[in-house]
Design a protein around this motif. Structure first.
Motif, short mmCIF file in Angstrom:
data_model
loop_
_atom_site.label_atom_id
_atom_site.label_comp_id
_atom_site.label_asym_id
_atom_site.label_seq_id
_atom_site.Cartn_x
_atom_site.Cartn_y
_atom_site.Cartn_z
N SER A 182 42.72 39.52 47.16
CA SER A 182 41.84 40.23 46.23
C SER A 182 41.03 39.20 45.46
CB SER A 182 42.66 41.10 45.27
OG SER A 182 41.82 41.87 44.45
N VAL A 183 39.70 39.16 45.71
CA VAL A 183 38.85 38.14 45.07
C VAL A 183 37.85 38.83 44.14
CG1 VAL A 183 39.07 36.66 47.09
CG2 VAL A 183 37.09 38.14 46.89
N GLY A 195 39.59 36.78 36.43
CA GLY A 195 38.47 36.28 37.21
C GLY A 195 38.90 35.35 38.32
N LYS A 196 40.18 35.46 38.75
CA LYS A 196 40.71 34.57 39.77
C LYS A 196 41.27 35.38 40.94
CE LYS A 196 41.88 30.86 36.53
NZ LYS A 196 42.96 30.01 35.98
N MET A 226 44.32 42.57 37.52
CA MET A 226 44.62 41.16 37.25
C MET A 226 43.43 40.28 37.61
SD MET A 226 48.48 41.10 38.83
CE MET A 226 48.54 39.31 38.74
N VAL A 227 42.80 40.60 38.74
CA VAL A 227 41.63 39.83 39.17
C VAL A 227 40.50 39.99 38.17
CG1 VAL A 227 39.89 39.57 40.99
CG2 VAL A 227 42.28 40.01 41.60
N LYS A 286 39.40 56.01 44.12
CA LYS A 286 39.40 55.77 42.67
C LYS A 286 40.78 55.25 42.28
CE LYS A 286 38.09 58.16 38.42
NZ LYS A 286 37.58 59.44 37.85
N LEU A 287 40.81 54.04 41.68
CA LEU A 287 42.08 53.40 41.36
C LEU A 287 42.11 52.96 39.90
CD1 LEU A 287 42.58 51.11 44.48
CD2 LEU A 287 43.72 53.28 44.01
N PRO A 288 43.29 53.04 39.28
CA PRO A 288 43.40 52.53 37.90
C PRO A 288 43.34 51.00 37.90
CG PRO A 288 45.54 53.21 38.73
CD PRO A 288 44.54 53.62 39.77
N THR A 289 43.13 50.44 36.73
CA THR A 289 42.96 48.98 36.61
C THR A 289 44.28 48.26 36.33
OG1 THR A 289 42.44 49.27 34.27
CG2 THR A 289 40.60 49.18 35.80
N ASP A 290 45.41 48.98 36.45
CA ASP A 290 46.69 48.34 36.17
C ASP A 290 47.37 47.80 37.43
OD1 ASP A 290 47.25 50.73 37.34
OD2 ASP A 290 48.69 51.42 35.84
#
Length: 545
Positions: A118-119, A92-93, A87-88, A78-82
């Protein structure tokens, strides 16, 4: 053949292998497992992780990983989105980076890896997750590598959406099977004491919520069965409960706790319910409410609401059937008791008639026999004495004839054959009046007509039973029988000014077999009997045929 062309063919071949692997199953777990393993094997990476964004979008949850040590894998679950994945998700890149010291400070689990791609994982043009691939050695990723990983990310998105859709269809199908089975069980349950616990238990499983079933009869006490700790709970009725009963029946109503106070807040707050769907059902004096409640304000899903709508009619039908079955069972019990009482009454009547014949007519005939023997022996010696005895014997014989007629009349009302139905009732009124207990009147309205003999006998017996009840129990000073011979029906009204009684209370207490016997007689000939009475207000009985 050029090296670029060779690389392109290799990429197409690798992508084809991934597509084939992902198309072999519709299980989400298997899809993701094959995606990460194929990605590593084909592209010669060292590790891969698939993350999906969890609502409301504050963190990622790792669905599958490969090449990560088990201890590190748990830390990466479980990871935070920061971090980079955020960024992905935002842009969306694809992000390509070396894993530096400051990255390891945020994610020390990545120690031992040097490079990261990271895609985005996309479905219906929206980014729903991230595919991370890692290498232990520093690697300059070629455009073909990047394009291949991005293509695999897109394929994971499509495959995962298909797998989720399939899983959703499977869940719906399973739920439908459960509901069909539940509907069948509910519809076939005729005992309300079994139906209510089954409803609370099964519906709680279906909706993953607390289910309450409230019942109130003609008392102010609320009886409740529930799927939680409040089972067999009882409490006194209040304004909130009365507000509940006033809701429209056979309709699903919604409740949501709001900042402004509502009448139902007291009732639902008692059980910690903040969001509920409920329906109200009434049968006679009995009120019921089926409540499906949550302790949070989240909305019900469309599927849940459709299930509620679909099951409402089944529940209503099941409750109605249960009550009808109760009525049938009570009716059977009353009829059984009535038949037993009728049999006992017939036996007592036979014993009474036998006793009367034995005690009066039989003894009298025996006396007549001996007196006649005496007269035969003494007629030549004492004719005047014999004549006096014969006069007395004639009087006794006449009394015996009258007694015998009364017994025969009790067994079968011959007055109907002699005087007709109206004349027989008139004779009954005169006979009752001779006892000087009360004043009894008979009034005929309209032109009398005759019915079948069986019908007239049943009507006569009911009137006879009414008059016996009036004379024995009413303490009335007067009574009147009125017969209305109307164009389409006969209406008979029997009224007294006596002490009256509570007929429905007697019926509830199974203490009105005389009333049930009269109702049965009238019903058997296609008529109806109604009783209007209150303590201290006299009694009126109406028969229509």
């Amino acid at each position: 053949m050029s090296s670029d062309h060779t690389k392109n063919l290799s990429s197409i071949h690798a992508l084809s292998k991934v597509s084939i692997a992902l198309s072999e199953t519709l299980s989400l777990d298997k899809v993701l497992y094959k995606a990460v393993t194929q990605c590593i094997e084909i592209c010669h990476f060292d590790a891969a992780l698939v993350y999906f964004l969890e609502p409301p979008g504050d963190y990622f949850v790792a669905q599958h990983s490969y090449g990560i040590q088990s201890e590190s894998s748990k830390q990466l679950q479980k990871l935070p989105t920061d971090f980079i994945g955020g960024m992905v998700m935002k842009n969306g890149k694809t992000v390509i980076t070396d894993i530096l010291a400051h990255h390891l400070q945020q994610r020390p689990q990545l120690e031992g890896f040097q490079s990261l791609i990271s895609v985005p994982i996309k479905a219906r043009k929206e980014t729903i997750g991230v595919l991370d691939v890692l290498t232990k050695e520093h690697r300059d990723f070629s455009p073909e590598d990047i394009s291949l990983v991005e293509s695999i990310g897109l394929q994971i998105g499509v495959a995962s959406e298909n797998a989720k859709l399939f899983e959703s269809v499977e869940n719906v199908t399973t739920k439908l099977r459960e509901l069909v089975t539940l509907n069948q069980r509910i519809a076939s349950c005729l005992h309300i004491d079994v139906l209510i616990p089954m409803l609370t238990s099964e519906l709680s499983k279906v909706f993953k919520a607390d289910v309450l079933f409230l019942s109130q009869d003609d008392t102010p006490i609320i009886h409740m069965k529930a799927s939680n700790k409040f089972d067999e709970y009882q409490f006194a009725s209040d304004a909130s409960v009365q507000c509940l009963w006033q809701k429209e029946g056979l309709t699903i109503h919604s409740y949501k706790k709001l900042p402004s106070r509502q009448k139902l807040d007291v009732l639902f707050g008692r059980f910690g319910i903040k969001r509920a769907e409920y329906m109200v059902f009434t049968y006679g004096v009995n009120n019921h409410a089926l409540i499906i409640g949550k302790n949070q304000n989240g909305d019900w899903s469309t599927a849940e609401q459709e299930v509620m709508e679909g099951i409402t009619k089944t529940i209503t039908l099941a409750l109605t059937n249960s009550y009808l079955f109760q009525e049938v069972e009570k009716s059977r019990e009353r009829n059984s008791n009535l038949r037993a009482l009728q049999t006992a009454a017939q036996e007592r009547e036979r014993q009474r008639i036998a006793g009367e014949i034995h005690d009066s007519i039989n003894q009298s005939l025996s006396g007549l026999y001996f007196h006649l023997q005496y007269c035969r022996d003494e007629i030549e010696h004492s004719p005047d004495k014999v004549k006096a005895i014969l006069d007395k014997l004639l009087s006794i014989t006449k009394d015996n004839i009258n007694e015998l007629r009364q017994i025969i009349h009790d067994l079968h009302p011959l007055a109907i054959q002699k005087f007709g139905f109206v004349g027989a009732v008139d004779e009954l009124v005169k006979t009752c009046s001779l006892q000087e207990i009360m004043e009894i009147r008979l009034e005929i309205v309209g032109q009398p007509i005759r019915y079948e003999p069986e019908v007239e006998i049943q009507l006569y017996r009911v009137i006879q039973e009414c008059m016996n009840n009036v004379m024995k129990h009413s303490l009335a000073s007067e009574a009147q029988i009125t017969m209305y011979f109307e164009q389409s029906q006969l209406r008979i009204q029997i009224v007294d000014d006596g002490v009256g009684f509570e007929p429905y209370q007697q019926l509830r207490d199974n203490d009105a077999y005389g009333i049930m016997g009269m109702e049965t007689r009238i019903r058997d000939i296609g008529g109806a009997l109604s009783i209007f009475s209150r303590p201290g207000k006299g009694t009126k009985i109406v028969i229509t045929l």
